[in-house]
Design a protein around this motif. Structure first.
Motif, PDB file in Angstrom:
ATOM      1  N   GLY A  69       0.554  -1.331   0.147  1.00  0.00           N
ATOM      2  CA  GLY A  69       0.174  -0.163  -0.097  1.00  0.00           C
ATOM      3  C   GLY A  69       0.974   1.374   0.008  1.00  0.00           C
ATOM      4  N   LEU A  70       2.102   1.293  -0.147  1.00  0.00           N
ATOM      5  CA  LEU A  70       2.922   2.412  -0.169  1.00  0.00           C
ATOM      6  C   LEU A  70       2.130   3.116  -1.783  1.00  0.00           C
ATOM      7  N   GLN A  71       2.170   4.439  -1.586  1.00  0.00           N
ATOM      8  CA  GLN A  71       1.642   5.023  -2.680  1.00  0.00           C
ATOM      9  C   GLN A  71       2.403   6.370  -3.061  1.00  0.00           C
ATOM     10  N   LEU A  72       2.633   6.421  -4.545  1.00  0.00           N
ATOM     11  CA  LEU A  72       3.512   7.647  -4.907  1.00  0.00           C
ATOM     12  C   LEU A  72       2.472   8.267  -5.918  1.00  0.00           C
ATOM     13  N   VAL A  73       2.749   9.678  -6.145  1.00  0.00           N
ATOM     14  CA  VAL A  73       1.652  10.428  -6.883  1.00  0.00           C
ATOM     15  C   VAL A  73       2.626  11.212  -7.913  1.00  0.00           C
ATOM     16  N   VAL A  74       1.910  11.133  -9.221  1.00  0.00           N
ATOM     17  CA  VAL A  74       2.453  11.555 -10.401  1.00  0.00           C
ATOM     18  C   VAL A  74       1.504  12.651 -10.958  1.00  0.00           C
ATOM     19  N   ALA A  75       2.213  13.493 -11.763  1.00  0.00           N
ATOM     20  CA  ALA A  75       1.198  14.384 -12.810  1.00  0.00           C
ATOM     21  C   ALA A  75       0.657  13.691 -13.936  1.00  0.00           C
ATOM     22  N   ASP A  76       1.703  12.753 -14.335  1.00  0.00           N
ATOM     23  CA  ASP A  76       1.153  12.093 -15.673  1.00  0.00           C
ATOM     24  C   ASP A  76       1.323  10.523 -15.471  1.00  0.00           C
ATOM     25  N   ILE A  77       0.296   9.751 -15.153  1.00  0.00           N
ATOM     26  CA  ILE A  77       0.469   8.275 -14.964  1.00  0.00           C
ATOM     27  C   ILE A  77       1.084   7.684 -16.201  1.00  0.00           C
ATOM     28  N   VAL A  78       0.426   7.950 -17.513  1.00  0.00           N
ATOM     29  CA  VAL A  78       1.005   7.267 -18.701  1.00  0.00           C
ATOM     30  C   VAL A  78       2.306   7.562 -19.091  1.00  0.00           C
ATOM     31  N   ALA A  79       2.893   8.733 -18.667  1.00  0.00           N
ATOM     32  CA  ALA A  79       4.290   9.017 -18.866  1.00  0.00           C
ATOM     33  C   ALA A  79       5.175   8.227 -17.844  1.00  0.00           C
ATOM     34  N   ALA A  80       4.852   8.059 -16.557  1.00  0.00           N
ATOM     35  CA  ALA A  80       5.444   7.321 -15.349  1.00  0.00           C
ATOM     36  C   ALA A  80       5.465   6.000 -15.963  1.00  0.00           C
ATOM     37  N   HIS A  81       4.217   5.433 -16.221  1.00  0.00           N
ATOM     38  CA  HIS A  81       4.003   3.843 -16.776  1.00  0.00           C
ATOM     39  C   HIS A  81       5.236   3.691 -17.946  1.00  0.00           C
ATOM     40  N   ALA A  82       5.347   4.574 -18.804  1.00  0.00           N
ATOM     41  CA  ALA A  82       6.467   4.357 -19.954  1.00  0.00           C
ATOM     42  C   ALA A  82       7.669   4.478 -19.215  1.00  0.00           C
ATOM     43  N   GLU A  83       8.095   5.302 -18.458  1.00  0.00           N
ATOM     44  CA  GLU A  83       9.358   5.529 -17.844  1.00  0.00           C
ATOM     45  C   GLU A  83       9.746   4.263 -17.242  1.00  0.00           C
ATOM     46  N   LEU A  84       9.075   3.786 -16.343  1.00  0.00           N
ATOM     47  CA  LEU A  84       9.223   2.630 -15.715  1.00  0.00           C
ATOM     48  C   LEU A  84       9.203   1.320 -16.439  1.00  0.00           C
ATOM     49  N   LYS A  85       8.412   0.904 -17.588  1.00  0.00           N
ATOM     50  CA  LYS A  85       8.434   0.014 -18.209  1.00  0.00           C
ATOM     51  C   LYS A  85       9.788  -0.032 -19.195  1.00  0.00           C
ATOM     52  N   GLY A  86      10.086   1.214 -19.498  1.00  0.00           N
ATOM     53  CA  GLY A  86      11.594   1.240 -20.203  1.00  0.00           C
ATOM     54  C   GLY A  86      12.579   1.010 -19.386  1.00  0.00           C
ATOM     55  N   ARG A  87      12.589   1.258 -17.955  1.00  0.00           N
ATOM     56  CA  ARG A  87      13.507   1.024 -17.200  1.00  0.00           C
ATOM     57  C   ARG A  87      13.647  -0.518 -16.746  1.00  0.00           C
ATOM     58  N   GLY A  88      12.733  -1.295 -17.077  1.00  0.00           N
ATOM     59  CA  GLY A  88      12.578  -2.853 -16.906  1.00  0.00           C
ATOM     60  C   GLY A  88      11.707  -2.892 -15.643  1.00  0.00           C
ATOM     61  N   VAL A  89      10.931  -2.062 -15.074  1.00  0.00           N
ATOM     62  CA  VAL A  89      10.347  -2.430 -13.864  1.00  0.00           C
ATOM     63  C   VAL A  89       8.966  -3.042 -14.034  1.00  0.00           C
ATOM     64  N   PRO A  90       8.799  -4.302 -13.362  1.00  0.00           N
ATOM     65  CA  PRO A  90       7.406  -4.989 -13.790  1.00  0.00           C
ATOM     66  C   PRO A  90       6.194  -4.239 -13.375  1.00  0.00           C
ATOM     67  N   VAL A  91       5.773  -3.351 -14.008  1.00  0.00           N
ATOM     68  CA  VAL A  91       4.823  -2.454 -13.524  1.00  0.00           C
ATOM     69  C   VAL A  91       3.397  -2.926 -14.425  1.00  0.00           C
ATOM     70  N   SER A  92       2.410  -2.831 -13.581  1.00  0.00           N
ATOM     71  CA  SER A  92       0.953  -3.219 -14.238  1.00  0.00           C
ATOM     72  C   SER A  92       0.664  -2.137 -15.304  1.00  0.00           C
ATOM     73  N   ASP A  93      -0.264  -2.579 -16.105  1.00  0.00           N
ATOM     74  CA  ASP A  93      -0.923  -1.354 -17.054  1.00  0.00           C
ATOM     75  C   ASP A  93      -1.644  -0.313 -16.437  1.00  0.00           C
ATOM     76  N   VAL A  94      -1.740   0.381 -17.000  1.00  0.00           N
ATOM     77  CA  VAL A  94      -2.253   1.725 -16.440  1.00  0.00           C
ATOM     78  C   VAL A  94      -3.764   1.271 -16.162  1.00  0.00           C
TER      79      VAL A  94
END
Length: 137
Positions: A69-94
């Motif tokens: 339940g740790l939660q971060l906040v960003v201004a653009d979830i689509v950009a954050a998703h793309a950045e993390l995917k690009g870094r190889g983080v196993p992140v869910s879809d938006v």
């Protein structure tokens, strides 16, 4: 009286593995990596823009992977998703948590408060990232 949350302990099994994940995969800078006594080590890392750091290795009494339940906040979830995917983080879809899939197609401010992605660190500690592009005053 102000109460500011400054540090959260994240229980991990291997400090070096966790440090590599948060530093290299997530791209978060390491503030401290210290061993104040024999057999005692902790690493403090702060997400960019955050006033709160995480500490790996500090004795918290929690088993590795049990923090959820740790939660971060960003201004653009689509950009954050793309950045993390690009870094190889196993992140869910938006995901749109109110169930209105049209907001995902619309994007932008339509995702405020309801656009999320989720990921876990190598130990299974669970994180959420929420889009909030502007706060009410």
């Amino acid at each position: 009286m102000n109460y500011t949350l400054e540090v959260v302990n994240v229980p991990v099994a291997d400090i070096d593995v966790a440090k590599a994940f948060y530093k290299d995969r997530m791209g978060w800078p390491v503030d401290h990596d210290v061993a104040p006594a024999p057999g005692v080590r902790f690493v403090q890392i702060t997400p960019p823009g955050s006033g709160c750091s995480i500490v790996l290795g500090w004795a918290s009494g929690m088993a590795p992977g049990t923090l959820k339940g740790l939660q971060l906040v960003v201004a653009d979830i689509v950009a954050a998703h793309a950045e993390l995917k690009g870094r190889g983080v196993p992140v869910s879809d938006v995901q749109v948590v109110d169930g209105d899939a049209a907001k995902l197609e619309e994007g932008g401010k339509a995702l405020d408060n309801v656009g999320f992605v989720f990921f876990e660190d190598p130990d299974g500690n669970g994180w959420a990232i929420q889009q909030i592009s502007a706060r009410a005053s």
